[in-house]
Write an enzyme that holds these catalytic residues in place. Structure first.
Site, PDB file in Angstrom:
ATOM      1  N   GLU A 152      22.446  -9.872 -14.023  1.00  0.00           N
ATOM      2  CA  GLU A 152      22.494  -9.782 -15.366  1.00  0.00           C
ATOM      3  C   GLU A 152      23.069  -8.435 -15.742  1.00  0.00           C
ATOM      4  OE1 GLU A 152      21.898  -8.899 -19.610  1.00  0.00           O
ATOM      5  OE2 GLU A 152      21.098  -7.853 -17.699  1.00  0.00           O
TER       6      GLU A 152
ATOM      7  N   ASP B   2      17.217  -8.076 -11.649  1.00  0.00           N
ATOM      8  CA  ASP B   2      17.789  -6.881 -11.381  1.00  0.00           C
ATOM      9  C   ASP B   2      17.509  -5.778 -12.621  1.00  0.00           C
ATOM     10  OD1 ASP B   2      19.470  -8.562 -13.027  1.00  0.00           O
ATOM     11  OD2 ASP B   2      21.424  -7.352 -12.421  1.00  0.00           O
TER      12      ASP B   2
END
Length: 408
Positions: free
Chosen positions: A166, A105
């Site tokens: 994350e 991400d």
């Protein structure tokens, strides 16, 4: 590279020839918008990553995230949607096992203007996630290829976790990170270097994100304000008291970040939501902050006669540079020296999955990714030469772990 053995030099020799392919992969992945809340983009990255890692021969699983929730602007508890996580495992011939982590991400949402790559100058590439951390995942992949193609291939067991959340505290992947960490002794996380010169992050502060719903009582602001319980005033008081924690304990960072609530000027507001972040330097700071927050919340609730509902936690424990961490840093530093470049490190207030791995008992170096900078902005850049440079560093570190050169 005079410090390399003949075996090591032979294993690392093909890396330079992979430079163009590595750059091509970074560019292709960076063009996939995989912002933390863009589930369709994350699904595309998940598929690309599983395909890219498949030739390594490990067992690949795509796992659903753990449930998580937060408070919306109306103070309601709502589910947080996270992408799925990729797990690859390949046991070695011995008991030694290393955990490698990366995140697919980025911080750029689906509608963000920063969607493509371009050259800032010769050798410097600008693009979303080129450094943080699609470039780092490419380094991880190529380092594992070099390890498995070497004479030490199959000797070291490894597990890879590529998570989808994350950048939003790894709430959906935290149980997977903790589970895998229990089977490993060391951890390498492929965040970009702390500085463009290749400096690694040493000790890290921890981080906790919290939200509180303050429920008061509405009343007419002119006729009977005394019957109301002002939730916005209570939220402001809570913010000021929480902010005061950092003055009582200077090693603690506190940031009251946002207050939602209120309405027309002639109505005492009955609802407010406060959001804040706390960053402790040490485990003792975290324990103190948890106890102090509990006391402050109770006092504010009583003083303003409001009900308070809190969500959040310290999802990233502090990661001090202790003796266990120092041993792995020394191994990486020695590998860098033998490759012909100096490795330094500095402490940072930033957090990452390396915090979680260290809290699980692993020795961790968490900035094994590319050299670059300006991350979390549309100025993010990758120094392209670092793709091969850091691949060699990671591969050599893995080979020396396979040889058992890290003191236990």
């Amino acid at each position: 590279m005079q410090g390399l053995t003949e075996q090591e030099a032979r294993a690392l020799a093909p890396v330079d020839g992979r430079a163009d392919a590595m750059l091509e992969t970074v560019c292709a992945w960076a063009k996939v918008n995989s912002g933390s809340r863009n589930l369709s983009g994350l699904r595309e990255m998940e598929e690309r990553l599983a395909e890219a890692f498949a030739p390594l021969g490990g067992d690949i699983s795509v796992l659903e995230p753990a449930p998580a929730e937060t408070l919306n602007e109306a103070g309601e508890r709502v589910a947080l949607a996270h992408g799925r996580n990729v797990h690859i495992s390949r046991p070695g011939r011995g008991n030694a096992r290393v955990m490698l982590t990366g995140h697919m991400d980025t911080v750029f949402p689906k509608d963000h203007h920063f969607q493509d790559v371009r050259w800032l100058e010769d050798g410097v590439l600008n693009g979303p996630g080129v450094a943080d951390m699609k470039g780092g995942i490419v380094v991880m992949l190529e380092a594992l290829k070099a390890l498995e193609a070497s004479d030490l291939g199959g000797r070291l067991g490894w597990e890879v976790v590529l998570n989808a959340d994350e950048e939003v505290s790894s709430l959906g992947s935290a149980p997977l990170l903790a589970e895998v960490a229990q089977r490993c002794q060391t951890g390498l996380t492929f965040e970009p270097s702390a500085e463009p010169d290749g400096t690694l992050a040493g000790g890290r502060k921890g981080s906790g994100n919290f939200a509180a719903r303050l429920g008061g009582r509405a009343a007419h602001a002119g006729r009977n304000p005394e019957d109301g319980r002002n939730a916005v005033v209570a939220a402001a008081d809570l913010a000021v008291r929480l902010d005061g924690m950092k003055r009582e304990r200077p090693s603690l960072s506190v940031n009251p970040a946002r207050i939602d609530g209120g309405g027309p000027n002639n109505v005492v507001p009955e609802l407010a939501v406060l959001r804040w972040n706390v960053r402790p330097l040490t485990p003792e700071d975290q324990a103190w902050a948890e106890e102090e927050q509990t006391r402050i919340l109770k006092e504010v609730g009583a003083a303003h006669e409001v009900e308070i509902d809190v969500t959040g936690s310290f999802a990233r424990p502090p990661k001090p540079l202790d003796a266990k961490q120092q041993g792995l840093f020394d191994l990486v530093k020695g590998a860098g020296s033998d490759l012909g470049f100096s490795i330094g490190w500095k402490d940072t207030g930033g957090v990452c999955d390396g915090n979680n791995l260290a809290a699980a008992g692993l020795a961790v170096v968490d900035t094994m990714g590319v050299r670059g900078g300006s991350i979390h902005s549309d100025r993010e850049f990758l120094i392209v030469d670092s793709l091969t440079e850091r691949t060699k560093l990671a591969a050599l570190t893995l080979m020396r772990l396979a040889e058992g050169r890290l003191p236990q």
